[in-house]
Design a protein around this motif. Structure first.
Motif, PDB file in Angstrom:
ATOM      1  N   ALA A  99       0.632  -1.045  -0.159  1.00 11.87           N
ATOM      2  CA  ALA A  99      -0.115  -0.263  -0.190  1.00 11.87           C
ATOM      3  C   ALA A  99       0.947   1.759   0.226  1.00 11.87           C
ATOM      4  O   ALA A  99       1.769   1.141   0.763  1.00 11.87           O
ATOM      5  N   ASP A 100       0.612   2.453  -0.672  1.00  8.54           N
ATOM      6  CA  ASP A 100       0.991   3.773  -0.998  1.00  8.54           C
ATOM      7  C   ASP A 100       1.119   4.169   0.195  1.00  8.54           C
ATOM      8  O   ASP A 100      -1.137   5.672   0.326  1.00  8.54           O
ATOM      9  N   MET A 101       1.030   3.912   1.480  1.00  8.28           N
ATOM     10  CA  MET A 101       1.318   5.035   2.353  1.00  8.28           C
ATOM     11  C   MET A 101       2.132   5.895   2.655  1.00  8.28           C
ATOM     12  O   MET A 101       3.230   5.577   3.257  1.00  8.28           O
ATOM     13  N   ARG A 102       1.668   7.057   2.562  1.00  6.94           N
ATOM     14  CA  ARG A 102       2.381   8.368   3.883  1.00  6.94           C
ATOM     15  C   ARG A 102       1.909   9.013   4.635  1.00  6.94           C
ATOM     16  O   ARG A 102       0.290   8.757   5.523  1.00  6.94           O
ATOM     17  N   SER A 103       2.520   9.734   5.616  1.00  4.26           N
ATOM     18  CA  SER A 103       2.255  10.661   7.422  1.00  4.26           C
ATOM     19  C   SER A 103       2.717  11.738   6.695  1.00  4.26           C
ATOM     20  O   SER A 103       4.212  12.131   7.628  1.00  4.26           O
ATOM     21  N   SER A 104       1.607  12.416   7.341  1.00  8.26           N
ATOM     22  CA  SER A 104       1.611  14.066   6.973  1.00  8.26           C
ATOM     23  C   SER A 104       0.766  14.787   7.846  1.00  8.26           C
ATOM     24  O   SER A 104       0.138  13.753   8.536  1.00  8.26           O
ATOM     25  N   PHE A 105       1.580  15.290   8.901  1.00  9.80           N
ATOM     26  CA  PHE A 105       0.796  15.551  10.624  1.00  9.80           C
ATOM     27  C   PHE A 105       1.031  17.548  10.754  1.00  9.80           C
ATOM     28  O   PHE A 105       2.323  17.951  10.082  1.00  9.80           O
ATOM     29  N   PHE A 106       0.429  17.855  11.103  1.00 10.73           N
ATOM     30  CA  PHE A 106       0.266  19.154  11.481  1.00 10.73           C
ATOM     31  C   PHE A 106      -0.010  19.083  13.247  1.00 10.73           C
ATOM     32  O   PHE A 106      -0.244  18.236  14.200  1.00 10.73           O
ATOM     33  N   GLN A 107       1.267  19.411  14.270  1.00 14.22           N
ATOM     34  CA  GLN A 107       1.789  20.392  15.045  1.00 14.22           C
ATOM     35  C   GLN A 107       1.645  21.535  16.024  1.00 14.22           C
ATOM     36  O   GLN A 107       2.319  22.084  15.307  1.00 14.22           O
ATOM     37  N   ILE A 108       1.094  21.046  17.119  1.00 11.55           N
ATOM     38  CA  ILE A 108       1.216  22.534  17.899  1.00 11.55           C
ATOM     39  C   ILE A 108       1.643  21.991  19.571  1.00 11.55           C
ATOM     40  O   ILE A 108       1.568  20.849  19.913  1.00 11.55           O
ATOM     41  N   GLY A 109       2.577  22.895  19.911  1.00 17.07           N
ATOM     42  CA  GLY A 109       3.343  22.854  21.511  1.00 17.07           C
ATOM     43  C   GLY A 109       3.449  24.086  21.955  1.00 17.07           C
ATOM     44  O   GLY A 109       3.462  25.225  21.699  1.00 17.07           O
ATOM     45  N   LEU A 110       3.304  24.250  23.276  1.00 11.29           N
ATOM     46  CA  LEU A 110       3.409  25.326  23.727  1.00 11.29           C
ATOM     47  C   LEU A 110       4.629  24.508  24.724  1.00 11.29           C
ATOM     48  O   LEU A 110       4.749  23.362  25.603  1.00 11.29           O
ATOM     49  N   GLY A 111       5.926  25.321  25.160  1.00 15.09           N
ATOM     50  CA  GLY A 111       7.114  25.307  25.991  1.00 15.09           C
ATOM     51  C   GLY A 111       7.687  25.889  26.520  1.00 15.09           C
ATOM     52  O   GLY A 111       6.525  27.230  26.477  1.00 15.09           O
ATOM     53  N   TYR A 112       8.395  25.421  27.986  1.00 11.02           N
ATOM     54  CA  TYR A 112       9.419  26.391  28.728  1.00 11.02           C
ATOM     55  C   TYR A 112      10.355  26.455  28.523  1.00 11.02           C
ATOM     56  O   TYR A 112      11.353  25.570  27.877  1.00 11.02           O
ATOM     57  N   ARG A 113      11.348  27.828  27.754  1.00  7.33           N
ATOM     58  CA  ARG A 113      11.988  28.230  28.125  1.00  7.33           C
ATOM     59  C   ARG A 113      13.145  27.922  29.407  1.00  7.33           C
ATOM     60  O   ARG A 113      13.067  29.619  30.100  1.00  7.33           O
ATOM     61  N   PHE A 114      14.060  27.074  29.850  1.00 12.17           N
ATOM     62  CA  PHE A 114      14.937  27.174  31.213  1.00 12.17           C
ATOM     63  C   PHE A 114      15.565  28.185  30.372  1.00 12.17           C
ATOM     64  O   PHE A 114      16.499  28.148  29.750  1.00 12.17           O
ATOM     65  N   LYS A 115      16.486  29.263  32.205  1.00 14.40           N
ATOM     66  CA  LYS A 115      17.798  30.296  31.393  1.00 14.40           C
ATOM     67  C   LYS A 115      18.667  30.631  32.967  1.00 14.40           C
ATOM     68  O   LYS A 115      17.969  30.155  33.784  1.00 14.40           O
TER      69      LYS A 115
END
Length: 128
Positions: free
Chosen positions: A112-128
């Motif tokens: 089977a000709d299967m492909r994987s496309s996706f959209f992702q969103i994220g929320l992050g915290y940056r440590f300094k």
């Protein structure tokens, strides 16, 4: 995915029902990207996503030899696809990002000709 099942009755083809097929690809994904900051809080990014297939299974709700349940033997070990995204810094440490992964390559070696496309969103915290 729902698949229509057909059967021969005499010299006619009739629909014999439907079958639900679920594909499950367990992956470890490693994105490699570059970012360009247009302004202090906003950046565009692009790169490649390396998806290592750990386990690939298919399950269906019927006993049909064309779609057997179990391990997918022809799954690729590695899928590499490009992505683009954006990042916005809400505060100095808190940021939100979104990206779209283009599924140009096939997940399976053959079949089977299967492909994987996706959209992702994220929320992050940056440590300094």
């Amino acid at each position: 995915m729902t698949v229509d099942l057909y059967d021969f009755v005499g010299n006619e083809i009739v629909q014999a029902g439907t079958m639900k097929v679920n594909y499950k690809y367990t992956q470890i994904q490693v994105p490699i990207s570059a970012k360009y900051y247009f302004i202090n809080k906003f950046a565009l990014s692009g790169g490649f996503n390396f998806a290592f297939n750990i386990d690939a299974k298919v399950k269906n709700n019927a006993n049909f030899t064309a779609f057997p349940s179990g391990k997918i033997e022809n799954a690729r070990t590695l899928n590499v696809n490009p992505f683009v995204g954006a990042e916005y810094h809400i505060t100095q440490n808190l940021f939100a990002d979104a990206r779209y992964n283009f599924g140009f390559g096939y997940i399976n070696k053959d079949g089977a000709d299967m492909r994987s496309s996706f959209f992702q969103i994220g929320l992050g915290y940056r440590f300094k």
